[in-house]
Design a protein around this motif. Sequence first.
Motif, PDB file in Angstrom:
ATOM      1  N   ASP A 226     -32.349  19.614 -29.281  1.00 57.23           N
ATOM      2  CA  ASP A 226     -31.767  18.992 -28.092  1.00 57.23           C
ATOM      3  C   ASP A 226     -32.412  19.500 -26.808  1.00 57.23           C
ATOM      4  N   ALA A 227     -32.748  20.793 -26.767  1.00 57.49           N
ATOM      5  CA  ALA A 227     -33.406  21.347 -25.571  1.00 57.49           C
ATOM      6  C   ALA A 227     -34.785  20.725 -25.383  1.00 57.49           C
ATOM      7  N   VAL A 228     -35.537  20.595 -26.465  1.00 55.41           N
ATOM      8  CA  VAL A 228     -36.868  19.983 -26.367  1.00 55.41           C
ATOM      9  C   VAL A 228     -36.739  18.506 -25.996  1.00 55.41           C
ATOM     10  N   ALA A 229     -35.710  17.835 -26.508  1.00 62.56           N
ATOM     11  CA  ALA A 229     -35.486  16.425 -26.150  1.00 62.56           C
ATOM     12  C   ALA A 229     -35.151  16.290 -24.667  1.00 62.56           C
ATOM     13  N   THR A 230     -34.445  17.250 -24.110  1.00 61.77           N
ATOM     14  CA  THR A 230     -34.158  17.229 -22.670  1.00 61.77           C
ATOM     15  C   THR A 230     -35.448  17.368 -21.869  1.00 61.77           C
ATOM     16  N   VAL A 231     -36.316  18.269 -22.302  1.00 59.01           N
ATOM     17  CA  VAL A 231     -37.627  18.400 -21.645  1.00 59.01           C
ATOM     18  C   VAL A 231     -38.396  17.087 -21.773  1.00 59.01           C
ATOM     19  N   ALA A 232     -38.340  16.457 -22.949  1.00 60.17           N
ATOM     20  CA  ALA A 232     -39.037  15.187 -23.159  1.00 60.17           C
ATOM     21  C   ALA A 232     -38.498  14.111 -22.219  1.00 60.17           C
ATOM     22  N   ALA A 233     -37.192  14.064 -22.029  1.00 57.78           N
ATOM     23  CA  ALA A 233     -36.609  13.084 -21.116  1.00 57.78           C
ATOM     24  C   ALA A 233     -37.122  13.295 -19.693  1.00 57.78           C
ATOM     25  N   TRP A 234     -37.212  14.541 -19.274  1.00 60.22           N
ATOM     26  CA  TRP A 234     -37.760  14.836 -17.943  1.00 60.22           C
ATOM     27  C   TRP A 234     -39.240  14.471 -17.854  1.00 60.22           C
ATOM     28  N   LEU A 235     -39.956  14.643 -18.954  1.00 60.36           N
ATOM     29  CA  LEU A 235     -41.364  14.234 -18.955  1.00 60.36           C
ATOM     30  C   LEU A 235     -41.490  12.719 -18.778  1.00 60.36           C
ATOM     31  N   PHE A 236     -40.601  11.960 -19.422  1.00 62.53           N
ATOM     32  CA  PHE A 236     -40.624  10.508 -19.238  1.00 62.53           C
ATOM     33  C   PHE A 236     -40.312  10.140 -17.786  1.00 62.53           C
ATOM     34  N   PHE A 237     -39.376  10.836 -17.176  1.00 65.18           N
ATOM     35  CA  PHE A 237     -39.085  10.613 -15.763  1.00 65.18           C
ATOM     36  C   PHE A 237     -40.319  10.924 -14.916  1.00 65.18           C
ATOM     37  N   LEU A 238     -40.971  12.033 -15.217  1.00 63.04           N
ATOM     38  CA  LEU A 238     -42.176  12.432 -14.489  1.00 63.04           C
ATOM     39  C   LEU A 238     -43.286  11.399 -14.640  1.00 63.04           C
ATOM     40  N   ILE A 239     -43.400  10.818 -15.825  1.00 56.01           N
ATOM     41  CA  ILE A 239     -44.388   9.756 -16.056  1.00 56.01           C
ATOM     42  C   ILE A 239     -44.124   8.589 -15.100  1.00 56.01           C
ATOM     43  N   GLY A 240     -42.865   8.214 -14.988  1.00 58.48           N
ATOM     44  CA  GLY A 240     -42.513   7.133 -14.075  1.00 58.48           C
ATOM     45  C   GLY A 240     -42.889   7.454 -12.639  1.00 58.48           C
ATOM     46  N   VAL A 241     -42.614   8.677 -12.207  1.00 60.37           N
ATOM     47  CA  VAL A 241     -42.959   9.091 -10.843  1.00 60.37           C
ATOM     48  C   VAL A 241     -44.472   9.047 -10.638  1.00 60.37           C
ATOM     49  N   MET A 242     -45.209   9.575 -11.604  1.00 61.31           N
ATOM     50  CA  MET A 242     -46.669   9.588 -11.476  1.00 61.31           C
ATOM     51  C   MET A 242     -47.244   8.176 -11.397  1.00 61.31           C
ATOM     52  N   LEU A 243     -46.725   7.275 -12.221  1.00 60.16           N
ATOM     53  CA  LEU A 243     -47.282   5.920 -12.230  1.00 60.16           C
ATOM     54  C   LEU A 243     -46.892   5.134 -10.980  1.00 60.16           C
ATOM     55  N   VAL A 244     -45.692   5.350 -10.476  1.00 60.32           N
ATOM     56  CA  VAL A 244     -45.310   4.708  -9.212  1.00 60.32           C
ATOM     57  C   VAL A 244     -46.206   5.225  -8.086  1.00 60.32           C
ATOM     58  N   TYR A 245     -46.456   6.517  -8.089  1.00 62.70           N
ATOM     59  CA  TYR A 245     -47.347   7.104  -7.080  1.00 62.70           C
ATOM     60  C   TYR A 245     -48.749   6.500  -7.191  1.00 62.70           C
ATOM     61  N   GLU A 246     -49.244   6.358  -8.406  1.00 61.69           N
ATOM     62  CA  GLU A 246     -50.577   5.786  -8.620  1.00 61.69           C
ATOM     63  C   GLU A 246     -50.637   4.347  -8.128  1.00 61.69           C
ATOM     64  N   VAL A 247     -49.632   3.543  -8.445  1.00 57.02           N
ATOM     65  CA  VAL A 247     -49.623   2.148  -8.007  1.00 57.02           C
ATOM     66  C   VAL A 247     -49.589   2.076  -6.480  1.00 57.02           C
ATOM     67  N   ALA A 248     -48.744   2.898  -5.864  1.00 52.48           N
ATOM     68  CA  ALA A 248     -48.666   2.907  -4.398  1.00 52.48           C
ATOM     69  C   ALA A 248     -49.991   3.366  -3.796  1.00 52.48           C
ATOM     70  N   SER A 249     -50.575   4.404  -4.343  1.00 52.29           N
ATOM     71  CA  SER A 249     -51.854   4.899  -3.822  1.00 52.29           C
ATOM     72  C   SER A 249     -52.956   3.858  -3.958  1.00 52.29           C
ATOM     73  N   ARG A 250     -52.994   3.218  -5.089  1.00 49.01           N
ATOM     74  CA  ARG A 250     -54.074   2.271  -5.378  1.00 49.01           C
ATOM     75  C   ARG A 250     -53.933   0.984  -4.570  1.00 49.01           C
ATOM     76  N   TYR A 251     -52.722   0.400  -4.563  1.00 49.17           N
ATOM     77  CA  TYR A 251     -52.579  -0.928  -3.982  1.00 49.17           C
ATOM     78  C   TYR A 251     -52.112  -0.931  -2.528  1.00 49.17           C
ATOM     79  N   LEU A 252     -51.415   0.093  -2.111  1.00 50.13           N
ATOM     80  CA  LEU A 252     -50.980   0.127  -0.707  1.00 50.13           C
ATOM     81  C   LEU A 252     -51.986   0.830   0.195  1.00 50.13           C
ATOM     82  N   PHE A 253     -52.606   1.885  -0.324  1.00 52.67           N
ATOM     83  CA  PHE A 253     -53.494   2.693   0.504  1.00 52.67           C
ATOM     84  C   PHE A 253     -54.958   2.630   0.074  1.00 52.67           C
TER      85      PHE A 253
END
Length: 171
Positions: free
Chosen positions: A12-39
Amino acid sequence: MPVIRVLNRISDAVATVAAWLFFLIGVMLVYEVASRYLFNAPTIWAEEMSRFCQVWAVFGAAAAVMRHGGLIRVTLLTDRLGPAGQRALEVLALVIIAVFCVVATYYGWNIAADSYAIGRTSATMLDLPMWWSEMVIPVGMSLLFLQCIAEILSRLMGGPLWPTHDPELEE
């Protein structure tokens, strides 16, 4: 049994870390899309780091997914059996998965160790060491193996079986 509780907590502890990693993936990809297409300034790290996090999250969460009965199962035969037959088939399936985990851990360790020894890196601008992503196989498969052992012990001690159907699908 204390060993089962400890293994379940680790999963369960490792699954919690995995859930946060999935959240981090979302943040990274949103940042990439904004960087690429807005700036018009794409990053060199977002795609590779999100892939790296995804691999670790998927393999890290596998043990917890098993613990909660979320792995894909074909229940055509087991639905027709009584509890004793279902228990026997679950233990057999868990033993087969455990054997696979041992084999995958062995070969995964050898691959990661080889990459570490020769200094193999990714073919990207980040040039990350390959063993960082290859190490997920022995780590994830070891966690899955330990969860298999916990599930086998639980079944042999009369613990609950996995549900054979999803009540949400019946509504």
